[in-house]
Design an enzyme around this catalytic site. Sequence first.
Site, PDB file in Angstrom:
ATOM      1  N   GLY A  86       0.512  -1.168  -0.057  1.00 11.10           N
ATOM      2  CA  GLY A  86      -0.033  -0.370   0.267  1.00 11.10           C
ATOM      3  C   GLY A  86       1.353   0.919  -0.280  1.00 11.10           C
ATOM      4  O   GLY A  86       1.838   1.078   0.637  1.00 11.10           O
ATOM      5  N   GLN A 123       3.109  10.100   1.149  1.00  6.08           N
ATOM      6  CA  GLN A 123       4.599   9.067   1.091  1.00  6.08           C
ATOM      7  C   GLN A 123       5.243   9.559  -0.038  1.00  6.08           C
ATOM      8  O   GLN A 123       6.783   9.068   0.224  1.00  6.08           O
ATOM      9  CB  GLN A 123       4.098   6.777   1.446  1.00  6.08           C
ATOM     10  CG  GLN A 123       3.103   6.979   2.722  1.00  6.08           C
ATOM     11  CD  GLN A 123       3.213   5.356   2.964  1.00  6.08           C
ATOM     12  OE1 GLN A 123       2.495   5.856   1.798  1.00  6.08           O
ATOM     13  NE2 GLN A 123       3.968   5.252   3.750  1.00  6.08           N
ATOM     14  N   CYS A 155       5.656   0.244   7.963  1.00 10.15           N
ATOM     15  CA  CYS A 155       5.384   1.952   6.869  1.00 10.15           C
ATOM     16  C   CYS A 155       6.656   1.216   6.404  1.00 10.15           C
ATOM     17  O   CYS A 155       6.962   1.953   6.858  1.00 10.15           O
ATOM     18  CB  CYS A 155       4.767   2.473   8.029  1.00 10.15           C
ATOM     19  SG  CYS A 155       3.916   3.290   7.102  1.00 10.15           S
ATOM     20  N   LEU A 156       6.318   1.639   5.324  1.00  4.44           N
ATOM     21  CA  LEU A 156       7.172   2.143   3.947  1.00  4.44           C
ATOM     22  C   LEU A 156       8.213   3.565   4.786  1.00  4.44           C
ATOM     23  O   LEU A 156       9.608   4.037   3.998  1.00  4.44           O
ATOM     24  CB  LEU A 156       7.281   2.195   2.289  1.00  4.44           C
ATOM     25  CG  LEU A 156       6.803   1.110   1.486  1.00  4.44           C
ATOM     26  CD1 LEU A 156       5.682   1.044   0.555  1.00  4.44           C
ATOM     27  CD2 LEU A 156       7.724  -0.272   1.540  1.00  4.44           C
ATOM     28  N   GLU A 200      -3.600   2.437   4.660  1.00  5.65           N
ATOM     29  CA  GLU A 200      -3.613   3.718   3.998  1.00  5.65           C
ATOM     30  C   GLU A 200      -4.803   5.058   4.357  1.00  5.65           C
ATOM     31  O   GLU A 200      -4.251   6.219   4.333  1.00  5.65           O
ATOM     32  CB  GLU A 200      -3.940   3.552   2.526  1.00  5.65           C
ATOM     33  CG  GLU A 200      -2.735   2.000   2.471  1.00  5.65           C
ATOM     34  CD  GLU A 200      -1.512   2.880   2.460  1.00  5.65           C
ATOM     35  OE1 GLU A 200      -0.967   3.689   1.994  1.00  5.65           O
ATOM     36  OE2 GLU A 200      -0.454   1.859   2.984  1.00  5.65           O
TER      37      GLU A 200
HETATM   38 ZN    ZN Z   1       2.437   3.722   5.503  1.00 12.41          ZN
END
Ligand code: ZN
Length: 192
Positions: A68, A73, A115-116, A158
Amino acid sequence: MPDKSPSSEVTQAAAPETVSAARKIYPIVKYGDSILEKPTTPIKKFDAELEQLSEDMFASMYAAQGVGLAAPQIGLNLRLAVVDVTGGKNPEAKIVLANPEIIHAEGEKREEEGCLSIPGFRGYVLRPQFVTIKAQNAKGESFEIRGEDLLARAFCHEIDHLNGVLFIQHLSMLKRDLIKRKIKKLRKQGEW
Ligand SMILES: [Zn+2]
């Protein structure tokens, strides 16, 4: 949201679809950038540019081994996210979420989440087991979709991003402060 395996973000090759030279791979904004903690602006204009952006977001998400990715981001204040819990293995699993809202939630499930934008850190987050959301696709068409388990979790994660909320805000204060301290240290060492 990253893939299940904690090491996958750095070790796995990108999915085949991301090889297309026409796609822009955005760098992922990391925790500490204020854009990640601001609510986003609803999308009003649905055009070719938005479709391009959505595809670039999928490519950027696959390149980062995520399931996601939300617009903040990649540094954009837009109520837009993409989700694919198959990680690019099934083109039909690609979901563009423009202006998404949760309309129904059911059950509870506590699972580890990452989380990225907060690479290397994970924590257990309580989320609904089933979630129904209402959103628009990149063409502006409204739809509803129900997700279970990982998909429900990805929708919640998200949509949180689009409200300026990060998963660490769902952790205990103790765990959250520990992560924040470690990130501060990494930043001092120039590793964040
Ligand atoms: Zn995230």
